[in-house]
Every structure is written in structure tokens, then in C-alpha cells.
Design a protein around this motif. Structure first.
Motif, PDB file in Angstrom:
ATOM      1  N   VAL A  95      15.625 106.242  59.961  1.00  0.00           N
ATOM      2  CA  VAL A  95      16.094 104.864  60.160  1.00  0.00           C
ATOM      3  C   VAL A  95      14.913 104.083  60.731  1.00  0.00           C
ATOM      4  O   VAL A  95      14.595 104.180  61.911  1.00  0.00           O
ATOM      5  CB  VAL A  95      17.311 104.807  61.095  1.00  0.00           C
ATOM      6  CG1 VAL A  95      17.771 103.361  61.276  1.00  0.00           C
ATOM      7  CG2 VAL A  95      18.443 105.660  60.544  1.00  0.00           C
ATOM      8  N   THR A  96      14.261 103.317  59.871  1.00  0.00           N
ATOM      9  CA  THR A  96      13.001 102.664  60.223  1.00  0.00           C
ATOM     10  C   THR A  96      13.176 101.210  60.641  1.00  0.00           C
ATOM     11  O   THR A  96      12.350 100.673  61.379  1.00  0.00           O
ATOM     12  CB  THR A  96      12.063 102.686  59.010  1.00  0.00           C
ATOM     13  OG1 THR A  96      12.703 102.016  57.916  1.00  0.00           O
ATOM     14  CG2 THR A  96      11.738 104.112  58.590  1.00  0.00           C
ATOM     15  N   GLY A  97      14.244 100.562  60.149  1.00  0.00           N
ATOM     16  CA  GLY A  97      14.327  99.117  60.279  1.00  0.00           C
ATOM     17  C   GLY A  97      13.392  98.452  59.288  1.00  0.00           C
ATOM     18  O   GLY A  97      12.515  99.100  58.705  1.00  0.00           O
ATOM     19  N   LYS A  98      13.599  97.166  59.051  1.00  0.00           N
ATOM     20  CA  LYS A  98      12.696  96.447  58.144  1.00  0.00           C
ATOM     21  C   LYS A  98      12.560  94.992  58.553  1.00  0.00           C
ATOM     22  O   LYS A  98      13.407  94.439  59.269  1.00  0.00           O
ATOM     23  CB  LYS A  98      13.185  96.541  56.700  1.00  0.00           C
ATOM     24  CG  LYS A  98      14.340  95.621  56.347  1.00  0.00           C
ATOM     25  CD  LYS A  98      14.611  95.687  54.850  1.00  0.00           C
ATOM     26  CE  LYS A  98      15.805  94.828  54.473  1.00  0.00           C
ATOM     27  NZ  LYS A  98      16.135  94.954  53.051  1.00  0.00           N
ATOM     28  N   LEU A  99      11.478  94.393  58.074  1.00  0.00           N
ATOM     29  CA  LEU A  99      11.233  92.967  58.252  1.00  0.00           C
ATOM     30  C   LEU A  99      11.459  92.238  56.946  1.00  0.00           C
ATOM     31  O   LEU A  99      11.043  92.708  55.877  1.00  0.00           O
ATOM     32  CB  LEU A  99       9.787  92.712  58.688  1.00  0.00           C
ATOM     33  CG  LEU A  99       9.362  93.099  60.097  1.00  0.00           C
ATOM     34  CD1 LEU A  99       7.923  92.657  60.328  1.00  0.00           C
ATOM     35  CD2 LEU A  99      10.272  92.479  61.138  1.00  0.00           C
ATOM     36  N   ILE A 100      12.132  91.090  57.007  1.00  0.00           N
ATOM     37  CA  ILE A 100      12.204  90.159  55.882  1.00  0.00           C
ATOM     38  C   ILE A 100      11.423  88.931  56.328  1.00  0.00           C
ATOM     39  O   ILE A 100      11.764  88.299  57.336  1.00  0.00           O
ATOM     40  CB  ILE A 100      13.651  89.792  55.536  1.00  0.00           C
ATOM     41  CG1 ILE A 100      14.453  91.061  55.238  1.00  0.00           C
ATOM     42  CG2 ILE A 100      13.689  88.837  54.352  1.00  0.00           C
ATOM     43  CD1 ILE A 100      15.941  90.807  55.052  1.00  0.00           C
ATOM     44  N   VAL A 101      10.362  88.612  55.591  1.00  0.00           N
ATOM     45  CA  VAL A 101       9.357  87.666  56.078  1.00  0.00           C
ATOM     46  C   VAL A 101       9.304  86.421  55.202  1.00  0.00           C
ATOM     47  O   VAL A 101       9.186  86.514  53.968  1.00  0.00           O
ATOM     48  CB  VAL A 101       7.964  88.333  56.105  1.00  0.00           C
ATOM     49  CG1 VAL A 101       6.921  87.376  56.667  1.00  0.00           C
ATOM     50  CG2 VAL A 101       8.006  89.629  56.918  1.00  0.00           C
ATOM     51  N   ALA A 102       9.372  85.258  55.824  1.00  0.00           N
ATOM     52  CA  ALA A 102       9.166  83.983  55.136  1.00  0.00           C
ATOM     53  C   ALA A 102       7.700  83.603  55.242  1.00  0.00           C
ATOM     54  O   ALA A 102       7.155  83.537  56.349  1.00  0.00           O
ATOM     55  CB  ALA A 102      10.043  82.897  55.750  1.00  0.00           C
ATOM     56  N   THR A 103       7.073  83.371  54.097  1.00  0.00           N
ATOM     57  CA  THR A 103       5.649  83.010  54.081  1.00  0.00           C
ATOM     58  C   THR A 103       5.426  81.571  53.646  1.00  0.00           C
ATOM     59  O   THR A 103       4.284  81.109  53.596  1.00  0.00           O
ATOM     60  CB  THR A 103       4.872  83.951  53.141  1.00  0.00           C
ATOM     61  OG1 THR A 103       5.424  83.862  51.821  1.00  0.00           O
ATOM     62  CG2 THR A 103       4.954  85.390  53.629  1.00  0.00           C
ATOM     63  N   ASP A 104       6.503  80.854  53.344  1.00  0.00           N
ATOM     64  CA  ASP A 104       6.416  79.465  52.896  1.00  0.00           C
ATOM     65  C   ASP A 104       7.567  78.692  53.537  1.00  0.00           C
ATOM     66  O   ASP A 104       8.661  79.232  53.704  1.00  0.00           O
ATOM     67  CB  ASP A 104       6.509  79.417  51.363  1.00  0.00           C
ATOM     68  CG  ASP A 104       6.304  78.010  50.824  1.00  0.00           C
ATOM     69  OD1 ASP A 104       7.283  77.235  50.814  1.00  0.00           O
ATOM     70  OD2 ASP A 104       5.167  77.686  50.417  1.00  0.00           O
ATOM     71  N   ARG A 105       7.326  77.420  53.854  1.00  0.00           N
ATOM     72  CA  ARG A 105       8.364  76.630  54.524  1.00  0.00           C
ATOM     73  C   ARG A 105       9.635  76.523  53.678  1.00  0.00           C
ATOM     74  O   ARG A 105      10.747  76.441  54.217  1.00  0.00           O
ATOM     75  CB  ARG A 105       7.824  75.230  54.851  1.00  0.00           C
ATOM     76  CG  ARG A 105       6.805  75.242  55.981  1.00  0.00           C
ATOM     77  CD  ARG A 105       6.538  73.850  56.525  1.00  0.00           C
ATOM     78  NE  ARG A 105       5.620  73.917  57.648  1.00  0.00           N
ATOM     79  CZ  ARG A 105       5.989  74.214  58.891  1.00  0.00           C
ATOM     80  NH1 ARG A 105       7.267  74.456  59.150  1.00  0.00           N
ATOM     81  NH2 ARG A 105       5.090  74.246  59.863  1.00  0.00           N
ATOM     82  N   ALA A 106       9.476  76.513  52.361  1.00  0.00           N
ATOM     83  CA  ALA A 106      10.637  76.411  51.488  1.00  0.00           C
ATOM     84  C   ALA A 106      11.563  77.618  51.625  1.00  0.00           C
ATOM     85  O   ALA A 106      12.742  77.545  51.271  1.00  0.00           O
ATOM     86  CB  ALA A 106      10.193  76.258  50.042  1.00  0.00           C
TER      87      ALA A 106
END
Length: 405
Positions: A95-106
């Protein structure tokens, strides 16, 4: 024509397909109704040779899926059950967990919508600012992110093998179905490519990439066709750049999650997939072309409607398939330090995507019933994660059908 005698059943339930959904169904059947005779037919020499064994091994949390949908309910429940199953049987998992990343303002409104969706689905999430991302992933850059702690990875092929063993079902490998004779008052008989005839009271169709074809062989019109999409992967030559799982913010118009990075159980990092039309149901490369299957896809009106509606998105996916620099650009949006030489080609997978006649991509699980038959016609990601609850649902419908005979 294969004949069926009412008094000559080889099994009560015949499951076609030895992927994780078919084997989970067999497992659920024998637990819910001990004594039920179950046979599984799989055309390959072993289990989990296609969708189950050709993905990034992620145990999904359920954060992406519409609250109340089968995907949401099964993924949230299935993730916890899958981790428990792996622990019980000593199957590698983490169970690692994850990141969901926004790279643009949109992408920021869509990221915030995911936070709300996660909470509605009962999934704990942590919102992160740009500087907090480095706490989890020092090499990742973004404007904002969310951390989902319940995501993990496991060996789904090992899970499938264990389901096969624990089910107590008869598993027949190397058994491709070539003909089905169904008589509502007398059962179902299946002829395999090896010349064997298997007679059953009820058939369960878990044939994945060929589920629509099997439904038609059975005499049922599925109302959808499988349009195969190939997902192409790379391995990261410098796996130390990534600690866990890193995803972009997905486009809600498509049932694909975008190019992401997945730290596997072996310490390697899987990068991908994109999503391009495959030229065969099992078209794992551009050189694999099966004219009959390609013609069948081209003959489905929904395939053309889909292409017209989403050609810009498709063109971008094709560009990333044919151009390594274009694929690299997608990766570097998340991890700028990745270089072209860091990407090493890895085996591809093919997704069995159900498409309706009007070109709609079926987003949820789709299970339909016919006379003496239960058809699983769409089992997209997170099907492996959710395979235990999916198996129970298919089993429930099958047993109700058996009791009504």
C-alpha cells in the motif's frame, strides 16, 4: 450442431475466460454454493495472459469514479478486499499511496472535483500545495496535488493463480470456444478448438477481449462491440526518480487515466500507458494485424462515431505512440528530470473497451443476462482491483438463474 442431453451436464456453471474476473467468479460460486460444479475454459496455456497480466498492477482506491456507480462501489470495497486477500495468501503487495498532480491551471478545478468525489466515495485524501508535493515525491513538479493513501500495487497474476487453486473449479487451459449451442430448456453445450464438448446448465461469459463475440455465439446480441485500445509502456531506467505512484489529472471525457508512473513491487517504475486503437483484439504492437477483427471493428458504426467525436484526442495519443519525444513530453510534465534515454520500451497491454452503436465509450461495468447465460461485457480498470466483488455479483446472478431452472 452440438447436441445437449438434459441428463448429461458436465458441470453446473461453465465460465469462459481465465482472467481475474472469470476466476474470481468461479471462486465466488464455489463459496456461495458449495457443491456447485464449476468448469473454467481458458484458451491460453495459463491464467491471466491478457488484460490481467498486462497492466501496471495498481490497486485503485476508487477516487475517480462517479459516486453510486458500480465502479465506485466495487473499487472502494475491492481495494480493501484485494489487500486482505494478498495478505492472507502471501501474495506480494504494497500500500504505497499515490499523488494526482495538476501541472496546468486549467486542471485545478478538475483536481478539486476529484477531492470532492473521493470524499463522497469515502476515500481519505490530502490536498497539497506546490511546495508540499516534495514531501512525497522530490522530483515531481506541479501547481497542486492530492495524496490518496489507500492506493497500492500487487501481483494480479499471482492473485489469479490463487483464485484458480482456491476455487476448486476444474480449469481447462488451451480450450478456445469455437461453437455454442444453447437450448433454453436443455442447457448449453460448448465445442472447443480441441474438439471437446462441455455441457453446462448455465454459461458465464468472462471472455474479455472477445466477450461480445462470445455473446453472439451464444445467440445474444450484446448491444455493444469491443474496440481494442493498446496501452504502450516504458520502464524508467532511473527508478530512483520516483518513490511511489504519480498520476496526472485525468480528462473526465475519457475512461483513461493518462500517462502515469508506477513504482512496482520489484522497485522498477512502469511509465504509461497511452491509448491507441489496436489492429487486432490482441494487437500488442503495430505489427499485429488481424484483418477479420479489424474489419469487424471498422464495421461497427460506433467505432466511426467515436473517431469523429474524439479525433483530436486520438491524434495526440497516436503521436505519443509513434514519437518517443512526444511521450517524453507527457512524462516530463510530471517529472521534469526524466530524459529520453531513461525510457526503455516495455510490453504493451490491450484494453477491451465496450463501445455503443452511437460511439459512446461504456464507462461502467456492464453485465447482461440472457437465457442460461450471464455476460460480462465491459470490465475496464479498475476490474482487477474490484475483481472479488465483481465475481460475487456475477455469481449471485448465476446462482439465481440456476435456482430458477
Amino acid at each position: 450442431m452440438v447436441q445437449v442431453r438434459a441428463d448429461a451436464y458436465d458441470c453446473d456453471v461453465l465460465v469462459v475466460g481465465g482472467g481475474i474476473v472469470g476466476l474470481s467468479t468461479a471462486y465466488a460460486l464455489t463459496r456461495a454454493a458449495p457443491g456447485t460444479r464449476v468448469t473454467v475454459l481458458e484458451k491460453e496455456p495459463g491464467p491471466a495472459r491478457h488484460q490481467t497480466g498486462r497492466n501496471s498492477g495498481v490497486v485503485h482506491s476508487g477516487i475517480y469514479y462517479r459516486p453510486g456507480s458500480l465502479k465506485a462501489r466495487y473499487a472502494v470495497r475491492g481495494a480493501a478486499e484485494m489487500i486482505k486477500f494478498c495478505a492472507e495468501y502471501g501474495i506480494d503487495h504494497s500500500v504505497t499511496g499515490k499523488l494526482i498532480v495538476a501541472t496546468d491551471r486549467a486542471e485545478l478545478p478538475r483536481l478539486h472535483a476529484l477531492v470532492q468525489r473521493g470524499r463522497e466515495n469515502g476515500i481519505p485524501v490530502r490536498e497539497l500545495g506546490a511546495t508540499q508535493i516534495a514531501e512525497y515525491e522530490p522530483e515531481v513538479r506541479g501547481l497542486a496535488a492530492i495524496h490518496v493513501g489507500t492506493t497500492g500495487v500487487c501481483d494480479f497474476t499471482a492473485v489469479a493463480r490463487q483464485l484458480a487453486r482456491a476455487s476448486g473449479a476444474e480449469i481447462r487451459y488451451g480450450s478456445r470456444v469455437v461453437r455454442v449451442d444453447r437450448r433454453p430448456d436443455r442447457g448449453v453445450a460448448v465445442l472447443t478448438s480441441a474438439g471437446q464438448v462441455v455441457r453446462a446448465r448455465v454459461l458465464v461469459n468472462c471472455a474479455g477481449l472477445y466477450c461480445d463475440e462470445l455473446a453472439r455465439l451464444t445467440g445474444d446480441e450484446p448491444g455493444v462491440r469491443i474496440v481494442p485500445f493498446r496501452g504502450e509502456y516504458y520502464e524508467l531506467a532511473r527508478p530512483e526518480l520516483v518513490r511511489g505512484l504519480v498520476y496526472p489529472v485525468p480528462d473526465p471525457a475519457f475512461p483513461f487515466l493518462g500517462v502515469h508512473l508506477t513504482k512496482g513491487l520489484d522497485g522498477g517504475v512502469h511509465v504509461g500507458p497511452n491509448a491507441v486503437p489496436a489492429l487486432a483484439r490482441e494487437g500488442y504492437g503495430w505489427g499485429v494485424v488481424r484483418p477479420r477483427e479489424l474489419a469487424a471493428t471498422a464495421g461497427w458504426p460506433g467505432a466511426w462515431a467515436l473517431a469523429r467525436r474524439h479525433w483530436r484526442y486520438g491524434a495526440g495519443e497516436l503521436h505519443r505512440s509513434l514519437s518517443k519525444p512526444a511521450f517524453l513530453d507527457a512524462v516530463r510534465r510530471l517529472v521534469p528530470g526524466v530524459e529520453e534515454r531513461d525510457l526503455v520500451r516495455a510490453p504493451a497491454g490491450v484494453r477491451a473497451q465496450a463501445v455503443t452503436r452511437d460511439g459512446t465509450l461504456v464507462d461502467d461495468f456492464l453485465i447482461r443476462e440472457g437465457a442460461r447465460a450471464v455476460h460480462v461485457l465491459n470490465a475496464p480498470s479498475p476490474a482487477a482491483t474490484a475483481s472479488l466483488p465483481i465475481g460475487r455479483e456475477v455469481s449471485r446472478r448465476t446462482l439465481e438463474m440456476l435456482r430458477a431452472l
